[in-house]
Design a protein around this motif. Structure first.
Motif, mmCIF file in Angstrom:
data_model
loop_
_atom_site.group_PDB
_atom_site.id
_atom_site.type_symbol
_atom_site.label_atom_id
_atom_site.label_comp_id
_atom_site.label_asym_id
_atom_site.label_seq_id
_atom_site.Cartn_x
_atom_site.Cartn_y
_atom_site.Cartn_z
ATOM 1 N N ALA A 24 0.924 -1.123 0.155
ATOM 2 C CA ALA A 24 0.017 -0.178 -0.141
ATOM 3 C C ALA A 24 0.796 1.242 -0.063
ATOM 4 O O ALA A 24 0.469 2.182 -0.763
ATOM 5 N N SER A 25 1.902 1.413 0.813
ATOM 6 C CA SER A 25 2.753 2.358 0.877
ATOM 7 C C SER A 25 3.462 2.618 -0.506
ATOM 8 O O SER A 25 3.607 3.917 -1.040
ATOM 9 N N GLY B 59 2.496 1.796 -3.214
ATOM 10 C CA GLY B 59 1.260 2.310 -4.279
ATOM 11 C C GLY B 59 1.049 3.693 -4.148
ATOM 12 O O GLY B 59 1.181 4.395 -5.065
ATOM 13 N N VAL B 60 1.237 4.149 -2.814
ATOM 14 C CA VAL B 60 1.162 5.704 -2.862
ATOM 15 C C VAL B 60 2.205 6.452 -3.435
ATOM 16 O O VAL B 60 2.315 7.475 -3.733
ATOM 17 N N LEU C 201 2.140 6.766 -6.846
ATOM 18 C CA LEU C 201 1.155 7.702 -7.283
ATOM 19 C C LEU C 201 1.233 9.293 -7.025
ATOM 20 O O LEU C 201 0.533 10.191 -7.130
ATOM 21 N N SER C 202 2.348 9.383 -6.114
ATOM 22 C CA SER C 202 2.622 10.816 -5.268
ATOM 23 C C SER C 202 2.616 11.845 -5.962
ATOM 24 O O SER C 202 3.242 12.192 -7.375
ATOM 25 N N THR D 277 4.295 13.880 -0.251
ATOM 26 C CA THR D 277 3.627 12.493 -0.280
ATOM 27 C C THR D 277 4.469 11.194 -0.316
ATOM 28 O O THR D 277 4.433 10.336 0.080
ATOM 29 N N ALA E 64 5.087 8.414 2.255
ATOM 30 C CA ALA E 64 5.061 7.039 1.567
ATOM 31 C C ALA E 64 6.025 6.142 2.077
ATOM 32 O O ALA E 64 5.901 5.124 2.609
ATOM 33 N N ARG F 288 7.761 6.165 -11.670
ATOM 34 C CA ARG F 288 6.663 5.458 -10.952
ATOM 35 C C ARG F 288 6.469 3.912 -11.136
ATOM 36 O O ARG F 288 6.034 3.194 -10.467
ATOM 37 N N SER G 187 5.674 0.978 -8.712
ATOM 38 C CA SER G 187 4.420 0.090 -8.893
ATOM 39 C C SER G 187 4.846 -1.305 -9.145
ATOM 40 O O SER G 187 4.239 -2.151 -8.509
#
Length: 388
Positions: free
Chosen positions: A86-87, A89-90, A93-94, A99, A103, A163, A167
């Protein structure tokens, strides 16, 4: 059938180490690329995320690692891997740098739970008489993250986007969480009074001397490793590719030492510790003597990787055997000390490097291994006295 199951569990643990290690190491080489996505930010600003990741990992290992003892290491690992996914993933998408930093801090909290759980499970699944061999295999996950993970991250950042790196790591963490949850035979967990806090494991008799050895050992490594690149680039005026080659050679040596774990199981940890720590001291002294000879430094980096792997194996095995009922908390202390030594090594070695040079740093590292060698020799003498 049982022999077919064990390698799968060990592979899952090795892969988990590789994913966690890749995230911790990948940000530095792609920092400049990441910075271009955030106007007004520099690569140095991006590296802040890596620093907070390390600090969060240390804090998490101190405060949360005892979860492995309370709910079971496999359940703790699954939850940590999902949190890591989850981290990441954030992070992928930052929309802003803050962010990404947040993350990575959350990813550090997950890593602080995952790493002690992995080491605990490694001790649980290892066959009797093959403890060091199994641990050596799992530790090669760090080699994968260093040699493969960093290179793949740079390639993905160039070909696709930075990114894509986070991912891919997020997807890998989810896949590993699923694999761990579906593998039910994780060995027998020692039942006992689980500590409510990782810090309570400090009350275990005999743990302080081993943890002090770990702290000195890790400071010796990270202190010298931190200034290897600056020395090669700024002092010897070698290209960045040579520094990258030196790190890769170290990683290959670290991975090549994995099969030697069986020798530890065969001849005993005490004898192996005396030879390993003495050998590591000689490697550090060799780095001091050959500081101005780049080709020799490369060969010594290979030996450094081999000796460091074996020394790490022996220290972790000693910790794992102190109190199996509190193994998760103990490994939490180990992980916390490791990540704190990243900061301590860089801080303490800076004045040594600035005023006396790389050779003095190598000498300091040799001296920091001396307590571990003295401890190993003491263990060996007590064992010989008992036999007589």
């Amino acid at each position: 059938m049982e022999r077919a199951v064990i390698p799968r569990r060990v592979l899952l643990l090795t892969a988990a180490i590789a994913v966690i290690g890749a995230n911790s190491l990948a940000l530095s080489p792609i920092a400049a690329t990441v910075a271009t996505s955030f106007p007004g930010r520099s690569a140095a600003d991006v590296v802040t995320a890596a620093a907070l990741y390390g600090l969060a990992t240390a804090c998490s290992a101190l405060l949360l690692a005892s979860l492995s003892d309370r709910i079971g290491a496999e359940r703790a690992l699954v939850r940590a891997l999902l949190g890591l996914s989850a981290s990441l993933g954030v992070a992928a998408l930052s929309p802003a740098l803050w962010t990404l930093v947040a993350a990575q801090a959350l990813a550090g909290l997950a890593a602080g739970v995952a790493l002690p759980a992995i080491y605990t499970l490694t001790a649980q699944v290892a066959e009797k008489g093959r403890e060091s061999q199994t641990l050596s295999f799992v530790l090669t996950g760090w080699t994968l993250s260093l040699v493969v993970g960093v290179g793949l991250a740079a390639l993905l950042a160039d070909l696709l986007h930075w990114r894509a790196v986070f991912s891919l790591l997020a997807l890998a963490a989810v896949g590993l969480a699923l694999g761990v949850s579906r593998c039910h035979d994780w060995g027998v967990r020692t039942v006992g009074e689980a500590p409510s806090s990782t810090l309570k494991a400090l009350r275990i008799p005999g743990i302080h001397s081993v943890l002090l050895n770990v702290a000195a050992y890790m400071t010796a490594f990270y202190g010298l490793y931190t200034y290897l690149g600056p020395y090669l680039g700024e002092v010897l005026q070698l290209p960045a590719s040579f520094a990258g080659l030196a790190i890769a050679v170290y990683g290959l040596g670290f991975g090549a030492a994995a099969p030697l774990g069986r020798l530890v199981d065969r001849y005993g940890a005490t004898a192996a510790a005396c030879v390993t720590f003495a050998g590591l001291m000689l490697v550090y002294l060799g780095l001091m003597a050959a500081a101005a000879l780049p080709p020799v430094l490369l060969g010594l980096c290979l030996a450094w990787g081999v000796a460091n792997h074996l020394g790490l194996n022996l220290l972790m095995r000693q910790l794992a055997e102190i109190d199996p009922a509190q193994r998760g908390a103990i490994m939490g202390l180990y992980s916390a000390i490791t990540y704190l030594c990243v900061f301590a090594g860089a801080l303490l070695y800076r004045p040594i490097f600035t005023h006396f040079g790389f050779a003095a740093c190598a000498w300091a590292s040799a001296m920091l291994v001396l307590p571990a060698l003295g401890w190993a020799l003491g263990q060996w003498r007590r064992k010989q006295a008992a036999l007589e």
